[in-house]
Design a protein around this motif. Structure first.
Motif, PDB file in Angstrom:
ATOM      1  N   ASN A  61       7.017  -3.826  -0.592  1.00 57.11           N
ATOM      2  CA  ASN A  61       6.491  -2.439  -0.246  1.00 57.11           C
ATOM      3  C   ASN A  61       5.254  -2.260   0.238  1.00 57.11           C
ATOM      4  O   ASN A  61       4.358  -1.566   0.080  1.00 57.11           O
ATOM      5  CB  ASN A  61       6.518  -1.411  -1.517  1.00 57.11           C
ATOM      6  CG  ASN A  61       8.292  -1.160  -1.908  1.00 57.11           C
ATOM      7  OD1 ASN A  61       8.827  -0.947  -0.870  1.00 57.11           O
ATOM      8  ND2 ASN A  61       8.354  -1.058  -3.180  1.00 57.11           N
ATOM      9  N   VAL A  62       4.816  -3.431   0.940  1.00 56.48           N
ATOM     10  CA  VAL A  62       3.500  -3.413   1.564  1.00 56.48           C
ATOM     11  C   VAL A  62       3.772  -2.643   3.082  1.00 56.48           C
ATOM     12  O   VAL A  62       4.780  -2.805   3.708  1.00 56.48           O
ATOM     13  CB  VAL A  62       3.127  -4.846   2.103  1.00 56.48           C
ATOM     14  CG1 VAL A  62       1.939  -4.620   3.033  1.00 56.48           C
ATOM     15  CG2 VAL A  62       2.802  -5.637   0.908  1.00 56.48           C
ATOM     16  N   ASN A 128      -7.592   1.641   3.659  1.00 55.47           N
ATOM     17  CA  ASN A 128      -6.530   1.357   4.566  1.00 55.47           C
ATOM     18  C   ASN A 128      -7.460   0.465   5.549  1.00 55.47           C
ATOM     19  O   ASN A 128      -8.699   0.518   5.967  1.00 55.47           O
ATOM     20  CB  ASN A 128      -6.312   2.612   5.372  1.00 55.47           C
ATOM     21  CG  ASN A 128      -5.466   3.539   4.805  1.00 55.47           C
ATOM     22  OD1 ASN A 128      -4.315   3.675   4.805  1.00 55.47           O
ATOM     23  ND2 ASN A 128      -6.188   4.570   3.902  1.00 55.47           N
ATOM     24  N   ILE A 129      -6.810  -0.653   5.995  1.00 55.50           N
ATOM     25  CA  ILE A 129      -7.715  -1.498   6.669  1.00 55.50           C
ATOM     26  C   ILE A 129      -6.887  -1.871   8.190  1.00 55.50           C
ATOM     27  O   ILE A 129      -5.789  -2.038   8.249  1.00 55.50           O
ATOM     28  CB  ILE A 129      -7.559  -3.062   5.934  1.00 55.50           C
ATOM     29  CG1 ILE A 129      -8.542  -2.854   4.755  1.00 55.50           C
ATOM     30  CG2 ILE A 129      -8.430  -4.099   6.826  1.00 55.50           C
ATOM     31  CD1 ILE A 129      -8.797  -4.146   3.897  1.00 55.50           C
ATOM     32  N   LEU A 142      -3.531  -2.191  14.435  1.00 57.54           N
ATOM     33  CA  LEU A 142      -3.061  -2.826  13.482  1.00 57.54           C
ATOM     34  C   LEU A 142      -3.625  -2.426  12.086  1.00 57.54           C
ATOM     35  O   LEU A 142      -4.630  -2.313  12.071  1.00 57.54           O
ATOM     36  CB  LEU A 142      -3.010  -4.466  13.286  1.00 57.54           C
ATOM     37  CG  LEU A 142      -2.379  -5.016  14.627  1.00 57.54           C
ATOM     38  CD1 LEU A 142      -2.778  -6.519  14.579  1.00 57.54           C
ATOM     39  CD2 LEU A 142      -1.054  -4.456  15.003  1.00 57.54           C
ATOM     40  N   LEU A 143      -2.530  -1.940  11.000  1.00 57.99           N
ATOM     41  CA  LEU A 143      -2.809  -1.070   9.958  1.00 57.99           C
ATOM     42  C   LEU A 143      -2.371  -1.914   8.728  1.00 57.99           C
ATOM     43  O   LEU A 143      -1.077  -2.151   8.840  1.00 57.99           O
ATOM     44  CB  LEU A 143      -2.896   0.271   9.883  1.00 57.99           C
ATOM     45  CG  LEU A 143      -2.629   0.939   8.374  1.00 57.99           C
ATOM     46  CD1 LEU A 143      -4.135   0.875   8.059  1.00 57.99           C
ATOM     47  CD2 LEU A 143      -2.188   2.289   8.747  1.00 57.99           C
ATOM     48  N   VAL A 144      -3.162  -2.117   7.568  1.00 52.72           N
ATOM     49  CA  VAL A 144      -2.445  -2.503   6.291  1.00 52.72           C
ATOM     50  C   VAL A 144      -2.739  -1.399   5.310  1.00 52.72           C
ATOM     51  O   VAL A 144      -3.960  -1.159   5.108  1.00 52.72           O
ATOM     52  CB  VAL A 144      -2.806  -3.820   5.847  1.00 52.72           C
ATOM     53  CG1 VAL A 144      -2.269  -4.430   4.496  1.00 52.72           C
ATOM     54  CG2 VAL A 144      -2.219  -5.084   6.800  1.00 52.72           C
ATOM     55  N   PHE A 145      -1.682  -1.125   4.743  1.00 54.81           N
ATOM     56  CA  PHE A 145      -1.998  -0.244   3.448  1.00 54.81           C
ATOM     57  C   PHE A 145      -1.276  -0.787   2.324  1.00 54.81           C
ATOM     58  O   PHE A 145       0.188  -0.345   2.274  1.00 54.81           O
ATOM     59  CB  PHE A 145      -1.456   1.280   4.024  1.00 54.81           C
ATOM     60  CG  PHE A 145      -1.694   2.389   2.925  1.00 54.81           C
ATOM     61  CD1 PHE A 145      -2.595   3.072   2.684  1.00 54.81           C
ATOM     62  CD2 PHE A 145      -0.453   2.907   2.195  1.00 54.81           C
ATOM     63  CE1 PHE A 145      -3.116   4.063   1.827  1.00 54.81           C
ATOM     64  CE2 PHE A 145      -0.591   4.015   1.235  1.00 54.81           C
ATOM     65  CZ  PHE A 145      -1.738   4.338   1.225  1.00 54.81           C
ATOM     66  N   TRP A 149      -2.114  -6.415  -2.084  1.00 56.18           N
ATOM     67  CA  TRP A 149      -2.788  -7.520  -1.548  1.00 56.18           C
ATOM     68  C   TRP A 149      -4.366  -7.058  -1.616  1.00 56.18           C
ATOM     69  O   TRP A 149      -4.638  -6.046  -1.618  1.00 56.18           O
ATOM     70  CB  TRP A 149      -2.712  -7.670  -0.192  1.00 56.18           C
ATOM     71  CG  TRP A 149      -1.105  -8.200   0.390  1.00 56.18           C
ATOM     72  CD1 TRP A 149      -0.033  -8.667  -0.311  1.00 56.18           C
ATOM     73  CD2 TRP A 149      -0.407  -8.080   1.707  1.00 56.18           C
ATOM     74  NE1 TRP A 149       0.864  -8.879   0.059  1.00 56.18           N
ATOM     75  CE2 TRP A 149       0.952  -8.545   1.563  1.00 56.18           C
ATOM     76  CE3 TRP A 149      -1.084  -7.710   2.886  1.00 56.18           C
ATOM     77  CZ2 TRP A 149       1.619  -8.773   2.764  1.00 56.18           C
ATOM     78  CZ3 TRP A 149      -0.299  -7.879   4.068  1.00 56.18           C
ATOM     79  CH2 TRP A 149       0.964  -8.377   3.884  1.00 56.18           C
ATOM     80  N   ASN A 150      -5.011  -8.191  -1.813  1.00 58.11           N
ATOM     81  CA  ASN A 150      -6.628  -8.044  -2.028  1.00 58.11           C
ATOM     82  C   ASN A 150      -6.993  -7.835  -0.529  1.00 58.11           C
ATOM     83  O   ASN A 150      -6.218  -8.056   0.521  1.00 58.11           O
ATOM     84  CB  ASN A 150      -7.250  -8.973  -2.837  1.00 58.11           C
ATOM     85  CG  ASN A 150      -7.300 -10.353  -2.213  1.00 58.11           C
ATOM     86  OD1 ASN A 150      -7.118 -10.579  -0.902  1.00 58.11           O
ATOM     87  ND2 ASN A 150      -7.213 -11.266  -3.114  1.00 58.11           N
ATOM     88  N   GLU A 151      -8.297  -7.490  -0.365  1.00 55.02           N
ATOM     89  CA  GLU A 151      -8.931  -7.413   1.131  1.00 55.02           C
ATOM     90  C   GLU A 151      -8.862  -8.518   1.788  1.00 55.02           C
ATOM     91  O   GLU A 151      -8.494  -8.597   2.887  1.00 55.02           O
ATOM     92  CB  GLU A 151     -10.354  -6.881   0.880  1.00 55.02           C
ATOM     93  CG  GLU A 151     -11.062  -6.370   2.165  1.00 55.02           C
ATOM     94  CD  GLU A 151     -12.218  -5.840   1.896  1.00 55.02           C
ATOM     95  OE1 GLU A 151     -13.419  -6.289   2.276  1.00 55.02           O
ATOM     96  OE2 GLU A 151     -12.387  -4.606   1.525  1.00 55.02           O
ATOM     97  N   GLU A 152      -9.126  -9.650   1.082  1.00 54.50           N
ATOM     98  CA  GLU A 152      -8.987 -10.928   1.933  1.00 54.50           C
ATOM     99  C   GLU A 152      -7.713 -11.176   2.463  1.00 54.50           C
ATOM    100  O   GLU A 152      -7.574 -11.802   3.737  1.00 54.50           O
ATOM    101  CB  GLU A 152      -9.375 -12.291   0.963  1.00 54.50           C
ATOM    102  CG  GLU A 152      -9.330 -13.610   1.753  1.00 54.50           C
ATOM    103  CD  GLU A 152     -10.003 -14.449   0.834  1.00 54.50           C
ATOM    104  OE1 GLU A 152      -9.496 -15.630   0.789  1.00 54.50           O
ATOM    105  OE2 GLU A 152     -11.101 -14.360  -0.070  1.00 54.50           O
ATOM    106  N   GLU A 153      -6.612 -10.916   1.705  1.00 52.17           N
ATOM    107  CA  GLU A 153      -5.352 -11.108   2.287  1.00 52.17           C
ATOM    108  C   GLU A 153      -4.955 -10.194   3.235  1.00 52.17           C
ATOM    109  O   GLU A 153      -4.060 -10.557   4.245  1.00 52.17           O
ATOM    110  CB  GLU A 153      -4.282 -11.037   1.075  1.00 52.17           C
ATOM    111  CG  GLU A 153      -4.489 -12.010   0.128  1.00 52.17           C
ATOM    112  CD  GLU A 153      -3.567 -12.010  -1.124  1.00 52.17           C
ATOM    113  OE1 GLU A 153      -2.731 -12.573  -1.584  1.00 52.17           O
ATOM    114  OE2 GLU A 153      -3.734 -10.557  -1.679  1.00 52.17           O
TER     115      GLU A 153
END
Length: 166
Positions: A61-62, A128-129, A142-145, A149-153
């Motif tokens: 569910n990432v 949101n990174i 590109l976005l990861v929400f 996962w931690n910020e480093e991942e």
């Protein structure tokens, strides 16, 4: 004795060989300009026409989003500026918008040689990174929400995804 040692070493190495294989399956997403390949199995959720972003999720569910749009389609684009200068303008344009919405932003990393910036904003729920990069006359967004996962991942995932699609 040598034969027994060889068998023993092979038995010890088998788990390493099995678990160190590269990801061979990819999900392919068609963007406004070209395809973007994403390692692993992802299910498409929806697409937003005006931004060109396609949202996907995996079995954890990432949630991620990808977009690849022509640079000249953006109001801040300057044809005489370098690719990285235009990436910086993209970051400024979007982060200023997030600040207007009273969201906290932070630049995490930039790489002028590879022409990308990684930054985040918090929408009141979680970070949101983003990675904004330059690829052949296009911006790759590109976005990861996720809170899985931690910020480093998240940063590592975005960098790998960007390099795969450069």
């Amino acid at each position: 004795m040598i034969k027994l040692s060889s068998i023993f070493i092979l038995l010890l190495m088998t788990p390493l060989l099995v678990f160190s294989q590269e990801v061979n399956n990819f999900t392919t997403v068609m963007t406004n300009t070209t395809e973007v390949r994403i390692p692993g199995a992802w299910t498409q959720l929806n697409s937003i026409d005006d931004s060109g972003q396609t949202y996907l999720k995996n079995e954890e569910n990432v949630i991620i989003a990808v977009a690849k749009n022509p640079k000249k389609a953006y109001p801040f684009y300057k044809s005489l500026a370098s690719d990285f200068e235009n990436v910086q303008e993209f970051y400024k344009w979007d982060s200023d918008y997030r600040i207007e919405l009273k969201q906290k932003t932070d630049k995490l990393k930039e790489n002028s040689k590879l022409e990308y910036i990684i930054w985040k904003f918090n929408d009141g729920k979680m970070d949101n990174i983003f990675l904004f990069g330059s690829v052949n006359g296009n911006f790759l967004n590109l976005l990861v929400f996720t809170d899985k996962w931690n910020e480093e991942e998240k940063v590592k995932f975005l960098e790998n995804l960007y390099k795969l699609n450069r």
